[in-house]
Design a protein around this motif. Structure first.
Motif, PDB file in Angstrom:
ATOM      1  N   GLU A   5       0.837  -1.251   0.023  1.00 23.04           N
ATOM      2  CA  GLU A   5       0.095   0.077  -0.162  1.00 23.04           C
ATOM      3  C   GLU A   5       0.834   1.201  -0.159  1.00 23.04           C
ATOM      4  O   GLU A   5       0.487   2.305  -0.809  1.00 23.04           O
ATOM      5  CB  GLU A   5      -0.843  -0.011   1.265  1.00 23.04           C
ATOM      6  CG  GLU A   5      -1.948   1.157   1.153  1.00 23.04           C
ATOM      7  CD  GLU A   5      -3.103   0.962   2.095  1.00 23.04           C
ATOM      8  OE1 GLU A   5      -3.941   1.845   2.182  1.00 23.04           O
ATOM      9  OE2 GLU A   5      -3.374  -0.173   2.937  1.00 23.04           O
ATOM     10  N   ASP A   9       1.114   4.303  -2.989  1.00 27.10           N
ATOM     11  CA  ASP A   9       0.872   5.584  -2.547  1.00 27.10           C
ATOM     12  C   ASP A   9       2.003   6.547  -3.095  1.00 27.10           C
ATOM     13  O   ASP A   9       1.856   7.433  -3.719  1.00 27.10           O
ATOM     14  CB  ASP A   9       0.711   5.623  -1.239  1.00 27.10           C
ATOM     15  CG  ASP A   9      -0.724   5.311  -0.805  1.00 27.10           C
ATOM     16  OD1 ASP A   9      -1.656   5.448  -1.525  1.00 27.10           O
ATOM     17  OD2 ASP A   9      -0.824   5.244   0.460  1.00 27.10           O
ATOM     18  N   LYS A  77      -2.871  11.983   1.025  1.00 35.06           N
ATOM     19  CA  LYS A  77      -3.666  11.303   0.553  1.00 35.06           C
ATOM     20  C   LYS A  77      -4.781  11.872  -0.080  1.00 35.06           C
ATOM     21  O   LYS A  77      -5.719  11.563  -0.923  1.00 35.06           O
ATOM     22  CB  LYS A  77      -4.341  10.651   1.885  1.00 35.06           C
ATOM     23  CG  LYS A  77      -3.662   9.599   2.403  1.00 35.06           C
ATOM     24  CD  LYS A  77      -4.228   9.096   3.688  1.00 35.06           C
ATOM     25  CE  LYS A  77      -3.653   8.094   4.559  1.00 35.06           C
ATOM     26  NZ  LYS A  77      -4.420   7.615   5.766  1.00 35.06           N
ATOM     27  N   ASP A  85      -6.361  10.134  -9.891  1.00 35.36           N
ATOM     28  CA  ASP A  85      -7.421   9.125 -10.428  1.00 35.36           C
ATOM     29  C   ASP A  85      -7.034   8.871 -12.055  1.00 35.36           C
ATOM     30  O   ASP A  85      -7.095   7.667 -12.509  1.00 35.36           O
ATOM     31  CB  ASP A  85      -8.850   9.876 -10.403  1.00 35.36           C
ATOM     32  CG  ASP A  85      -9.308   9.564  -9.060  1.00 35.36           C
ATOM     33  OD1 ASP A  85      -8.719   8.828  -8.438  1.00 35.36           O
ATOM     34  OD2 ASP A  85     -10.173  10.242  -8.655  1.00 35.36           O
ATOM     35  N   ARG A  88      -3.946   6.384 -12.203  1.00 31.35           N
ATOM     36  CA  ARG A  88      -4.333   5.381 -11.961  1.00 31.35           C
ATOM     37  C   ARG A  88      -5.232   4.387 -13.088  1.00 31.35           C
ATOM     38  O   ARG A  88      -5.189   3.420 -13.346  1.00 31.35           O
ATOM     39  CB  ARG A  88      -5.148   5.159 -10.751  1.00 31.35           C
ATOM     40  CG  ARG A  88      -4.462   5.190  -9.381  1.00 31.35           C
ATOM     41  CD  ARG A  88      -5.019   5.158  -8.244  1.00 31.35           C
ATOM     42  NE  ARG A  88      -4.201   5.351  -7.218  1.00 31.35           N
ATOM     43  CZ  ARG A  88      -4.114   4.490  -6.005  1.00 31.35           C
ATOM     44  NH1 ARG A  88      -4.945   3.606  -5.921  1.00 31.35           N
ATOM     45  NH2 ARG A  88      -3.257   4.831  -5.104  1.00 31.35           N
ATOM     46  N   PHE A 135      -5.416  -1.403  -7.697  1.00 37.48           N
ATOM     47  CA  PHE A 135      -5.953  -0.512  -7.475  1.00 37.48           C
ATOM     48  C   PHE A 135      -7.505  -0.791  -6.940  1.00 37.48           C
ATOM     49  O   PHE A 135      -7.837  -0.285  -5.882  1.00 37.48           O
ATOM     50  CB  PHE A 135      -6.177   0.348  -8.569  1.00 37.48           C
ATOM     51  CG  PHE A 135      -4.725   0.814  -9.094  1.00 37.48           C
ATOM     52  CD1 PHE A 135      -3.758   1.171  -8.242  1.00 37.48           C
ATOM     53  CD2 PHE A 135      -4.572   0.903 -10.468  1.00 37.48           C
ATOM     54  CE1 PHE A 135      -2.645   1.602  -8.975  1.00 37.48           C
ATOM     55  CE2 PHE A 135      -3.413   1.238 -10.992  1.00 37.48           C
ATOM     56  CZ  PHE A 135      -2.277   1.598 -10.176  1.00 37.48           C
ATOM     57  N   ASP A 136      -8.069  -1.911  -7.460  1.00 40.09           N
ATOM     58  CA  ASP A 136      -9.399  -2.202  -7.024  1.00 40.09           C
ATOM     59  C   ASP A 136      -9.443  -2.712  -5.573  1.00 40.09           C
ATOM     60  O   ASP A 136     -10.377  -2.307  -4.585  1.00 40.09           O
ATOM     61  CB  ASP A 136     -10.252  -3.221  -7.857  1.00 40.09           C
ATOM     62  CG  ASP A 136     -10.360  -2.492  -9.189  1.00 40.09           C
ATOM     63  OD1 ASP A 136     -10.658  -1.249  -9.430  1.00 40.09           O
ATOM     64  OD2 ASP A 136     -10.809  -3.259 -10.252  1.00 40.09           O
ATOM     65  N   GLN A 138      -6.882  -2.377  -3.347  1.00 39.22           N
ATOM     66  CA  GLN A 138      -6.650  -1.209  -2.458  1.00 39.22           C
ATOM     67  C   GLN A 138      -7.753  -0.258  -2.122  1.00 39.22           C
ATOM     68  O   GLN A 138      -8.054   0.070  -0.711  1.00 39.22           O
ATOM     69  CB  GLN A 138      -5.581  -0.363  -3.063  1.00 39.22           C
ATOM     70  CG  GLN A 138      -5.087   0.578  -2.238  1.00 39.22           C
ATOM     71  CD  GLN A 138      -3.970   1.518  -2.515  1.00 39.22           C
ATOM     72  OE1 GLN A 138      -3.841   1.795  -3.704  1.00 39.22           O
ATOM     73  NE2 GLN A 138      -3.235   2.176  -1.789  1.00 39.22           N
ATOM     74  N   ALA A 139      -8.597  -0.208  -3.099  1.00 31.70           N
ATOM     75  CA  ALA A 139      -9.816   0.847  -2.947  1.00 31.70           C
ATOM     76  C   ALA A 139     -10.743  -0.008  -1.849  1.00 31.70           C
ATOM     77  O   ALA A 139     -11.542   0.663  -1.059  1.00 31.70           O
ATOM     78  CB  ALA A 139     -10.256   1.140  -4.130  1.00 31.70           C
TER      79      ALA A 139
END
Length: 184
Positions: A5, A9, A77, A85, A88, A135-136, A138-139
């Protein structure tokens, strides 16, 4: 946060088009504007509302080490969400992601093969579908272990199996991570 993670970032932060605020006062002002008030910032950072107000007015200038780290993390963050966005989305649909790691890789393979785990340094481009899965996940709040599993599957398919051209039935174990750097 875990190693994957944090690396995601950092890779996202590398795509920022403007530098983040540097001073504690500028960072506090940014957070106050984003969260719409000093009370929310105080709760987020674990300090008093009066302390936040002092930083915003410039009366306090140098935060304690742990507060400075939390402040930088919270600003990072929230900094440039549209740029984040867009980067990504580009990685998840077109460019993919590059993973550089030094870790122990072990194998479950056919009898007679060498499956002893050993430290390897691997730099490999993963296709966009693995970036999208990372990414999915992590979200969705995936653990570091789950993110590691996605990366291990990507490395297994692309690096070790060479896209299905060799090592059929090979399963890769991704452990003892020394470092992981991601780039997209």
């Amino acid at each position: 946060m875990g190693i994957f993670e944090d690396s995601l970032d950092r890779a996202t932060a590398a795509n920022f088009t403007r530098p983040m605020p540097k001073s504690a006062q500028a960072r506090m002002r940014f957070l106050v504007k984003q969260l719409k008030g000093t009370r929310a910032v105080a709760e987020l950072l674990g300090v008093s509302q009066r302390t936040v107000e002092r930083y915003v007015k410039g009366r306090l200038k140098r935060p304690r080490t742990e507060l400075a780290a939390r402040l930088a993390d919270e600003v990072r963050k929230r900094w440039q969400p549209r740029v984040r966005d867009r980067a990504r989305k580009q990685a998840a649909t077109a460019t993919g992601i590059v993973i550089e790691t030094r870790a122990r890789f072990g194998f479950t393979a056919a009898p007679g093969s060498t499956d002893d785990a050993r430290i390897r340094r691997v730099t490999q481009h993963l296709p966009p579908e693995y970036a999208a899965r990372l990414f999915d996940a992590q979200a969705a709040g995936a653990t570091d272990q789950q993110l590691r599993g996605i990366a291990a599957e990507g490395l297994q398919e692309v690096y070790f199996k060479d896209g299905g051209r060799r090592a059929e039935g090979l399963l890769v174990e991704f452990t003892d991570i020394d470092y992981v750097e991601l780039d997209f």
